[in-house]
Design an enzyme around this catalytic site. Structure first.
Site, PDB file in Angstrom:
ATOM      1  N   HIS A   1       0.824  -1.207   0.000  1.00 16.91           N
ATOM      2  CA  HIS A   1       0.000   0.000   0.000  1.00 16.91           C
ATOM      3  C   HIS A   1       0.861   1.262   0.000  1.00 16.91           C
ATOM      4  O   HIS A   1       0.996   1.949   1.004  1.00 16.91           O
ATOM      5  CB  HIS A   1      -0.957  -0.026   1.199  1.00 16.91           C
ATOM      6  CG  HIS A   1      -2.133  -0.923   0.981  1.00 16.91           C
ATOM      7  ND1 HIS A   1      -2.891  -1.446   2.000  1.00 16.91           N
ATOM      8  CD2 HIS A   1      -2.682  -1.401  -0.164  1.00 16.91           C
ATOM      9  CE1 HIS A   1      -3.853  -2.200   1.492  1.00 16.91           C
ATOM     10  NE2 HIS A   1      -3.736  -2.194   0.192  1.00 16.91           N
TER      11      HIS A   1
ATOM     12  N   CYS B   1       3.152 -12.020   2.425  1.00 21.96           N
ATOM     13  CA  CYS B   1       4.125 -11.957   3.520  1.00 21.96           C
ATOM     14  C   CYS B   1       4.087 -13.267   4.306  1.00 21.96           C
ATOM     15  O   CYS B   1       3.005 -13.735   4.679  1.00 21.96           O
ATOM     16  CB  CYS B   1       3.796 -10.789   4.446  1.00 21.96           C
ATOM     17  SG  CYS B   1       4.823 -10.779   5.935  1.00 21.96           S
TER      18      CYS B   1
ATOM     19  N   GLU C   1      -5.860  -7.850   3.779  1.00 23.38           N
ATOM     20  CA  GLU C   1      -5.340  -8.938   4.610  1.00 23.38           C
ATOM     21  C   GLU C   1      -6.475  -9.682   5.311  1.00 23.38           C
ATOM     22  O   GLU C   1      -6.471 -10.914   5.400  1.00 23.38           O
ATOM     23  CB  GLU C   1      -4.349  -8.402   5.650  1.00 23.38           C
ATOM     24  CG  GLU C   1      -3.687  -9.533   6.421  1.00 23.38           C
ATOM     25  CD  GLU C   1      -2.823  -9.066   7.585  1.00 23.38           C
ATOM     26  OE1 GLU C   1      -2.795  -9.775   8.615  1.00 23.38           O
ATOM     27  OE2 GLU C   1      -2.184  -7.997   7.472  1.00 23.38           O
TER      28      GLU C   1
ATOM     29  N   SER D   1      -2.832   2.444   3.954  1.00 32.21           N
ATOM     30  CA  SER D   1      -1.884   1.579   4.667  1.00 32.21           C
ATOM     31  C   SER D   1      -2.291   1.482   6.136  1.00 32.21           C
ATOM     32  O   SER D   1      -2.191   2.449   6.887  1.00 32.21           O
ATOM     33  CB  SER D   1      -0.469   2.159   4.549  1.00 32.21           C
ATOM     34  OG  SER D   1       0.379   1.607   5.520  1.00 32.21           O
ATOM     35  N   SER D   2      -2.738   0.302   6.537  1.00 31.85           N
ATOM     36  CA  SER D   2      -3.224   0.095   7.910  1.00 31.85           C
ATOM     37  C   SER D   2      -2.144   0.412   8.936  1.00 31.85           C
ATOM     38  O   SER D   2      -2.368   1.132   9.909  1.00 31.85           O
ATOM     39  CB  SER D   2      -3.710  -1.347   8.077  1.00 31.85           C
ATOM     40  OG  SER D   2      -4.007  -1.618   9.430  1.00 31.85           O
ATOM     41  N   ASN D   3      -0.923  -0.108   8.719  1.00 34.74           N
ATOM     42  CA  ASN D   3       0.104   0.087   9.744  1.00 34.74           C
ATOM     43  C   ASN D   3       0.516   1.555   9.851  1.00 34.74           C
ATOM     44  O   ASN D   3       0.866   2.038  10.918  1.00 34.74           O
ATOM     45  CB  ASN D   3       1.305  -0.839   9.496  1.00 34.74           C
ATOM     46  CG  ASN D   3       2.203  -0.379   8.374  1.00 34.74           C
ATOM     47  OD1 ASN D   3       3.094   0.424   8.582  1.00 34.74           O
ATOM     48  ND2 ASN D   3       1.965  -0.880   7.171  1.00 34.74           N
TER      49      ASN D   3
END
Length: 330
Positions: free
Chosen positions: A57, A113, A143, A240-242
């Site tokens: 992302h 991943c 995910e 982007s989640s993180n």
């Protein structure tokens, strides 16, 4: 641990600014591997290389790969009949996707991943043992779609919030297990897990937290610098989640205002008037070149001193698919 960054201070009337640069930041091993897979496939097989969903992302990364000959699609049915490689993104895919690729005899390179694959394997193992599965994660995130899609429809219940954890009603409270998305807030997840464990003492939780090492390390680094920063920039994409979690972590840890930006051209300078300290970090899918560009933009307006604050060393790497190992070695 702190270190300095090569940004030259200039005493020409510009206001002083200390930039606290979080380390670790930016690319994790899973992202690095996914990008390598696309680049090596282009090198070995030539263009086009098809990629299902954004490989990671980050718009800059995706645009760079497009310029080299990667073609991004959301679904396999957008890909014509071809011998070209098809790469699955780092986020993982539901089981139906590789099944459809096999039916079409597609040549697939899986860039999922390995830490996401580990959650997939765990979900299947728990399901086979007859456990009802809860997945802590965000609805619609690729995910989560991929993890849910490892099992029959309805086998996985999504828990997004503390309210969800409090209201969930199991079929059998003695046969519950929980897995998590790998890019969540460590603190939020801990709070949700605590509620589930309190409500359902027999619940099976992951032997080791599913949240990946890189997500945890980047959040820890932000927690370290946030209290001394008047502003924090998280370099990353809005999908982007993180990266989004890093913004939340920074503000909770004491930074008055944290913001997510992809490019230095997005900086609203009115937000930074009169500040003397700035935190900078990057999500796991953001390349270092974007961090450098952000620091350079501040160095044009401020007399900048950069201090790198290191909270962990990362030396993890993941194996490439067998078909690409010899290209990598060469």
């Amino acid at each position: 641990m702190t270190g300095t960054h090569p940004a030259k201070p200039r005493n020409d009337g510009r206001p002083p600014l200390t930039i606290y640069l979080a380390s670790p930041r930016g690319f994790c091993a899973g992202v690095d591997r996914a990008i390598q897979i696309v680049e090596l496939a282009l090198q070995k097989y030539g263009a086009p290389v098809y990629v299902r969903h954004a490989i990671v992302h980050n718009r800059y990364v995706v645009d760079s790969l497009k310029a080299k000959g990667a073609v991004f699609v959301e679904e396999l049915d957008e890909i014509p009949e071809t011998d070209a490689p098809i790469v699955f993104s780092a986020h993982g895919v539901p089981k139906s996707v590789p099944a459809a690729a096999r039916n079409r005899r597609m040549f697939v390179l899986d860039a999922t991943c390995p830490l996401v694959s580990k959650v997939h394997i765990e979900a299947e193992r728990l399901f086979e043992r007859g456990q009802e599965i809860l997945l802590i994660g965000h609805a619609g995130h690729p995910e989560v779609v991929g993890t849910t899609g490892q099992l029959p429809q309805g086998a996985v219940h999504l828990i997004e919030t503390i309210d969800d954890a409090n209201s969930f009603s199991p079929k059998d409270p003695t046969k519950l297990a929980v897995i998590t998305q790998t890019t969540l807030s460590v603190d939020d997840t801990r709070d949700i897990l605590a509620i589930l464990q309190d409500r359902f003492p027999d619940i099976v939780i992951p032997r080791k937290d599913d949240i990946c090492y890189a997500t945890t390390n980047r959040q820890d680094a932000v927690k370290r610098i946030a209290p001394q920063c008047e502003r924090m920039i998280v370099v990353g994409s809005p999908n982007s989640s993180n990266s989004l979690r890093l913004v939340e972590v920074a503000e909770r840890a004491g930074c008055p205002r944290a913001m997510l930006m992809e490019l230095s051209s997005e900086i609203d300078w009115s937000e930074f008037e009169g500040i003397r300290s700035l935190g900078v970090t990057a999500g796991a899918s953001a390349p270092e070149v974007l961090v450098d560009s952000m620091i350079d933009a501040f160095a044009e307006r401020f007399d900048v001193t950069v201090e790198t604050v290191t909270t962990a060393q990362e030396n993890i790497s993941f194996k490439l698919p067998r078909q690409l190992r010899e290209v990598s070695a060469a």
